[in-house]
Design a protein around this motif. Structure first.
Motif, PDB file in Angstrom:
ATOM      1  N   ALA A  85      -0.209 -16.596   5.368  1.00 20.31           N
ATOM      2  CA  ALA A  85       0.103 -15.920   4.104  1.00 20.31           C
ATOM      3  C   ALA A  85      -0.859 -16.331   2.997  1.00 20.31           C
ATOM      4  O   ALA A  85      -1.142 -15.545   2.085  1.00 20.31           O
ATOM      5  CB  ALA A  85       1.534 -16.229   3.686  1.00 20.31           C
ATOM      6  N   ILE A  86      -1.392 -17.549   3.059  1.00 19.37           N
ATOM      7  CA  ILE A  86      -2.328 -18.007   2.030  1.00 19.37           C
ATOM      8  C   ILE A  86      -3.600 -17.164   2.068  1.00 19.37           C
ATOM      9  O   ILE A  86      -4.193 -16.856   1.025  1.00 19.37           O
ATOM     10  CB  ILE A  86      -2.650 -19.510   2.233  1.00 19.37           C
ATOM     11  N   TYR A  87      -4.003 -16.755   3.260  1.00 21.21           N
ATOM     12  CA  TYR A  87      -5.156 -15.847   3.376  1.00 21.21           C
ATOM     13  C   TYR A  87      -4.749 -14.419   3.055  1.00 21.21           C
ATOM     14  O   TYR A  87      -5.455 -13.690   2.352  1.00 21.21           O
ATOM     15  CB  TYR A  87      -5.737 -15.917   4.788  1.00 21.21           C
ATOM     16  N   GLN A  88      -3.577 -14.018   3.540  1.00 20.56           N
ATOM     17  CA  GLN A  88      -3.147 -12.625   3.411  1.00 20.56           C
ATOM     18  C   GLN A  88      -2.779 -12.240   1.983  1.00 20.56           C
ATOM     19  O   GLN A  88      -2.669 -11.047   1.685  1.00 20.56           O
ATOM     20  CB  GLN A  88      -1.967 -12.364   4.352  1.00 20.56           C
ATOM     21  N   GLN A  89      -2.608 -13.217   1.101  1.00 26.66           N
ATOM     22  CA  GLN A  89      -2.265 -12.890  -0.290  1.00 26.66           C
ATOM     23  C   GLN A  89      -3.318 -11.996  -0.937  1.00 26.66           C
ATOM     24  O   GLN A  89      -3.023 -11.228  -1.848  1.00 26.66           O
ATOM     25  CB  GLN A  89      -2.138 -14.170  -1.115  1.00 26.66           C
ATOM     26  N   TYR A  90      -4.578 -12.067  -0.467  1.00 26.72           N
ATOM     27  CA  TYR A  90      -5.668 -11.300  -1.071  1.00 26.72           C
ATOM     28  C   TYR A  90      -5.862  -9.933  -0.415  1.00 26.72           C
ATOM     29  O   TYR A  90      -6.712  -9.157  -0.861  1.00 26.72           O
ATOM     30  CB  TYR A  90      -6.967 -12.089  -0.979  1.00 26.72           C
ATOM     31  N   LEU A  91      -5.103  -9.640   0.632  1.00 35.41           N
ATOM     32  CA  LEU A  91      -5.249  -8.369   1.337  1.00 35.41           C
ATOM     33  C   LEU A  91      -4.382  -7.290   0.699  1.00 35.41           C
ATOM     34  O   LEU A  91      -3.265  -7.569   0.263  1.00 35.41           O
ATOM     35  CB  LEU A  91      -4.865  -8.531   2.814  1.00 35.41           C
ATOM     36  N   PRO A  92      -4.861  -6.043   0.615  1.00 37.89           N
ATOM     37  CA  PRO A  92      -6.213  -5.593   0.984  1.00 37.89           C
ATOM     38  C   PRO A  92      -7.204  -5.917  -0.127  1.00 37.89           C
ATOM     39  O   PRO A  92      -6.889  -5.799  -1.309  1.00 37.89           O
ATOM     40  CB  PRO A  92      -6.042  -4.089   1.149  1.00 37.89           C
ATOM     41  N   LYS A  93      -8.430  -6.284   0.259  1.00 40.26           N
ATOM     42  CA  LYS A  93      -9.445  -6.628  -0.722  1.00 40.26           C
ATOM     43  C   LYS A  93     -10.211  -5.411  -1.228  1.00 40.26           C
ATOM     44  O   LYS A  93     -10.804  -5.459  -2.296  1.00 40.26           O
ATOM     45  CB  LYS A  93     -10.438  -7.625  -0.109  1.00 40.26           C
ATOM     46  N   PHE A  94     -10.193  -4.344  -0.427  1.00 37.71           N
ATOM     47  CA  PHE A  94     -10.928  -3.129  -0.799  1.00 37.71           C
ATOM     48  C   PHE A  94     -10.279  -1.947  -0.103  1.00 37.71           C
ATOM     49  O   PHE A  94      -9.396  -2.112   0.751  1.00 37.71           O
ATOM     50  CB  PHE A  94     -12.408  -3.248  -0.407  1.00 37.71           C
ATOM     51  N   GLY A 108      -9.274   0.690   2.368  1.00 36.46           N
ATOM     52  CA  GLY A 108      -9.375   0.730   3.817  1.00 36.46           C
ATOM     53  C   GLY A 108      -9.270  -0.620   4.485  1.00 36.46           C
ATOM     54  O   GLY A 108      -9.301  -0.715   5.722  1.00 36.46           O
ATOM     55  N   ASP A 109      -9.153  -1.696   3.709  1.00 39.86           N
ATOM     56  CA  ASP A 109      -9.044  -3.041   4.276  1.00 39.86           C
ATOM     57  C   ASP A 109      -7.694  -3.210   4.963  1.00 39.86           C
ATOM     58  O   ASP A 109      -6.729  -2.481   4.699  1.00 39.86           O
ATOM     59  CB  ASP A 109      -9.208  -4.084   3.157  1.00 39.86           C
ATOM     60  N   THR A 110      -7.613  -4.207   5.850  1.00 38.26           N
ATOM     61  CA  THR A 110      -6.359  -4.486   6.543  1.00 38.26           C
ATOM     62  C   THR A 110      -5.303  -4.994   5.563  1.00 38.26           C
ATOM     63  O   THR A 110      -5.628  -5.497   4.479  1.00 38.26           O
ATOM     64  CB  THR A 110      -6.568  -5.538   7.643  1.00 38.26           C
ATOM     65  N   ARG A 142      -0.166   0.414  -1.206  1.00 44.14           N
ATOM     66  CA  ARG A 142      -0.498   0.511   0.223  1.00 44.14           C
ATOM     67  C   ARG A 142       0.416  -0.369   1.061  1.00 44.14           C
ATOM     68  O   ARG A 142       0.909   0.049   2.113  1.00 44.14           O
ATOM     69  CB  ARG A 142      -1.955   0.103   0.463  1.00 44.14           C
ATOM     70  N   ILE A 143       0.655  -1.588   0.606  1.00 40.29           N
ATOM     71  CA  ILE A 143       1.520  -2.492   1.363  1.00 40.29           C
ATOM     72  C   ILE A 143       2.928  -1.919   1.464  1.00 40.29           C
ATOM     73  O   ILE A 143       3.538  -1.885   2.539  1.00 40.29           O
ATOM     74  CB  ILE A 143       1.555  -3.886   0.709  1.00 40.29           C
ATOM     75  N   LEU A 144       3.455  -1.455   0.340  1.00 40.14           N
ATOM     76  CA  LEU A 144       4.824  -0.942   0.314  1.00 40.14           C
ATOM     77  C   LEU A 144       4.972   0.306   1.176  1.00 40.14           C
ATOM     78  O   LEU A 144       5.970   0.462   1.890  1.00 40.14           O
ATOM     79  CB  LEU A 144       5.237  -0.642  -1.129  1.00 40.14           C
ATOM     80  N   VAL A 145       3.990   1.191   1.114  1.00 36.74           N
ATOM     81  CA  VAL A 145       4.085   2.455   1.854  1.00 36.74           C
ATOM     82  C   VAL A 145       3.745   2.271   3.328  1.00 36.74           C
ATOM     83  O   VAL A 145       4.514   2.670   4.210  1.00 36.74           O
ATOM     84  CB  VAL A 145       3.166   3.517   1.221  1.00 36.74           C
ATOM     85  N   GLU A 146       2.592   1.665   3.601  1.00 35.26           N
ATOM     86  CA  GLU A 146       2.130   1.587   4.987  1.00 35.26           C
ATOM     87  C   GLU A 146       2.922   0.584   5.814  1.00 35.26           C
ATOM     88  O   GLU A 146       3.021   0.721   7.033  1.00 35.26           O
ATOM     89  CB  GLU A 146       0.636   1.266   5.016  1.00 35.26           C
TER      90      GLU A 146
END
Length: 692
Positions: free
Chosen positions: A432-441, A443-445, A492-496
């Protein structure tokens, strides 16, 4: 019409490599636009055979146009004057009006003619040579290049991104008489700075590319040079028994650094492979512009590929030099990694207290506390682990004070993951410490864990509420905290990830976590409006008409997932054969209710019905109520609208046979109540009237 090839080249000091491609593209686009302006309405017809090509290397910007007309076309201009009847008197002598028009045209009365009942003068404009226009166009193109800060050199007042050294401008075999950035146009270009630092005389524009490549050790075409580099990198990797990983941005930058690319492979000590691969890649890419290689499993290998700008007689010397340069960089990374592992992330939390997040919003520590509270709430709502979310949020920013991230800032979050793993934190907390920054741009994961999703959402909402709360929302030209990108990431997080969360509720929670915000009143609604408005561009990119977005937005849904489901349902409804008629009917009903007043939920009195058409519509509506209730409970909006679409025949029949504004007040009011019920059923999903 005569045609010639045209060539312009500006020789400079080394241009900014990251900007070279964009400068070249902008130069060509500006030239194309200016050329079309020169030939005006005849451009499409005249320039059909003209091909324009841009060239760009570290030391030059150039453009070549083939089959360019030497002259603009001749044309006839017609000046229209006064009506014929007022131009001659009874004796058919010219009047003052006609004499004045002739004087204005600089013509005799005999040269005037009648056209469509008026006197007119036709003036022939001869073809104009474009020589001078080309020189002016080139200057205009250079002036309009997107250069943030221009520089001067020597005692000259001329400004450009880098000092200019020479200028070539050929039209056919003729040198145009022009001065560009302080240099008189000539036919001499220059070769590679080291391999052929001499002039090369060009006879014609067509020789440009071949002369530089064959004599000057310069591949002038950016795209050709890029492909050449890419091919060399892959061949070099194959010779190592590995696979090259090519970052497109790095490839563009390297292409902007060399004129005669030569790929060389080097090696570093295997002990450095104990350092996280991302740190090795960052060190090689950011500082040395090296490409890394991996094996079949994707694991980084102890090799690198560099692109030299010279064809060395002793390439091993060049390789050894690069190996000597990269060794201390990787040694630093290894030292930072080992040093950082001696201190846990938890021990770094207090070091966040002096670091200011935003002057009016407190420190990074304060932000971590707020995000921790909100992430815990979000995790609870999405069936995540609240304790993990709270823990991960408190540790999320601690790698910012690590030696590795202080040196390699692009590794924030990623190093936090490695250090958390080293500390023995749960895998989901570390991830989660890495994933906090996703998506960075775009189309990003997206974060794939509940904890990562909770923190990524909480962190963004905290920033959004905070900046809006101190009256610092993004403007048309400025968005220093990237709030638009934060919003799109959250949506994006909420929808996808199909997280059905009430955004208004979360924004209120985020706002309440702040002790004091000057713009607190109605803050969550303001931020919600800003966030949902981002959906407009989202759906536009997907080809969804704006009226569908507006139809759903009229319902003010506060869950982005629910918003998206409604949009998809309405977009599907729009494709049904009944959609157009029902949208028009809804609009008609909406107008009636606006004028007469909406009766609300007052029941329809069947005893007041006089026409079969109104009885039929009422019966169909009533029969749907139970089913619609079930479908709405399931949020099956598509099925709701599909069932409502079956009402089209009854609705059309109603408006054909029934006069809503009946003389009998009770009958009229009853019919309005029936229409209100019809409208309310469609409003369950969206305001369908806005589709009409």
């Amino acid at each position: 019409m005569e045609f010639r090839d045209f060539l312009f080249e500006l020789g400079t000091e080394e241009l900014p490599p990251k900007a070279l491609k964009s400068l070249s593209n902008a130069f060509m686009q500006s030239f194309e636009t200016g050329l079309a302006d020169i030939f005006a309405k005849d451009a499409k017809q005249i320039l059909t055979e003209t091909e324009i090509h841009a060239f760009a290397t570290p030391r030059r910007l150039a453009i070549r146009a083939t089959a360019l007309p030497t002259h603009t076309p001749s044309k006839t201009t017609v000046l229209t004057g006064p009506p014929v009847q007022i131009c001659f008197d009874a004796d058919k002598k010219p009047t003052k009006a006609l004499e004045g028009f002739a004087k204005k045209c600089g013509a005799s009365i005999d040269e005037l003619e009648e056209q469509n009942g008026k006197m007119a003068f036709s003036q022939q404009e001869p073809a104009q040579p474009i020589n001078e226009k080309l020189a002016a166009l080139i200057q205009q193109c250079l002036d309009s290049l997107p250069i943030p800060k221009r520089m001067r050199w020597g005692t000259s007042k001329v400004e450009f991104v880098r000092p200019a050294h020479w200028c070539v401008m050929l039209f056919g075999d003729e040198v145009l008489d022009a001065e560009i950035l302080g240099h008189q146009a000539a036919r001499k270009t220059f070769g590679h700075r080291f391999h052929y630092n001499k002039s090369i005389e060009l006879i014609a524009p067509s020789e440009y590319e071949s002369a530089l490549a064959e004599s000057g050790y310069v591949i002038a075409d950016f795209d050709k040079r890029r492909r050449n580099i890419e091919e060399q990198i892959h061949l070099a990797a194959e010779s190592l028994g590995a696979k090259a990983v090519i970052d497109p941005a790095l490839l563009d930058e390297v292409t902007g650094l060399v004129e005669w690319p030569v790929a060389l492979s080097g090696r570093f000590e295997e002990r450095f492979l104990e350092v996280p691969a991302e740190a090795l890649v960052s060190s090689m890419k950011e500082h040395q512009k090296y490409f890394h290689v991996v094996n079949e499993e994707g694991a980084i290998q102890p090799y690198f590929i560099t692109i030299s700008n010279i064809e060395s007689k002793d390439p091993q010397q060049v390789i050894s030099g690069n190996e000597r340069v990269i060794r201390p960089r990787l040694a630093d990374a290894a030292f930072f990694f080992e040093t950082d592992k001696k201190h846990s992330l938890e021990s770094r939390i207090d070091r966040l207290k002096p670091i200011v997040f935003q002057a009016k919003l407190g420190t990074v520590y304060d932000k971590s506390v707020r995000v921790s509270k909100l992430a815990s709430v979000i995790a609870g709502k999405i069936n995540g682990n609240t304790a993990w979310a709270e823990r991960a949020a408190m540790l999320a920013k601690t790698d910012l004070v690590s030696e590795m991230v202080l040196e390699f800032t692009d590794l924030q979050g990623l190093m936090g993951y490695h250090y958390a793993t080293n500390d023995g934190e749960p895998e989901e907390v570390a991830a989660a410490i890495y994933q906090q920054y996703l998506p960075k741009f775009a189309g990003d994961t997206l974060p794939d864990s509940k904890t990562g999703q909770a923190i990524a959402i909480a962190d963004r909402l905290d920033t959004l509420v905070g900046l809006f709360g101190i009256n610092q929302p993004p403007t048309g030209s400025k968005d220093p905290f990237a709030l638009r990108r934060a919003t799109l990431g959250t949506l994006r997080i909420l929808v996808e990830k199909e997280l059905d969360l009430d955004l208004l509720e979360l924004l209120e929670q985020a706002a309440n976590n702040y002790a004091d915000l000057p713009a607190r009143d109605g803050l969550e609604k303001t931020v919600l409006e800003f966030m949902l408005e981002r959906f407009r561009a989202w759906y536009s990119d997907e080809g969804v008409p704006a009226e569908i977005f507006l139809a759903v937005k009229a319902k003010n849904p506060t869950s982005p997932l629910d918003f998206d489901n409604r949009v998809k349902a309405v977009n599907h409804f729009r494709t049904l054969p009944q959609a157009e008629a029902l949208a028009a009917a809804n609009k008609r009903v909406s107008n009636i209710l606006a004028k007469q007043g909406d009766p609300g939920s007052v029941a329809v009195d069947t005893t007041l019905m006089q026409e079969d058409a109104e009885r039929a519509l009422h019966t169909e509506l009533s029969s749907l109520d139970s089913l619609l209730g079930e479908l709405m409970a399931e949020a099956n909006y598509k099925a709701v609208l599909e069932n409502l679409a079956q009402l089209q025949a009854s609705v059309d029949h109603f408006f054909d046979k029934v006069m809503v504004m009946a003389d009998d007040e009770k009958v009229r009011d009853n019919r309005i109540r029936l229409l209100s019920q019809l409208r309310s059923r469609f409003l369950l999903v969206a305001d369908i009237a806005l589709l009409g």
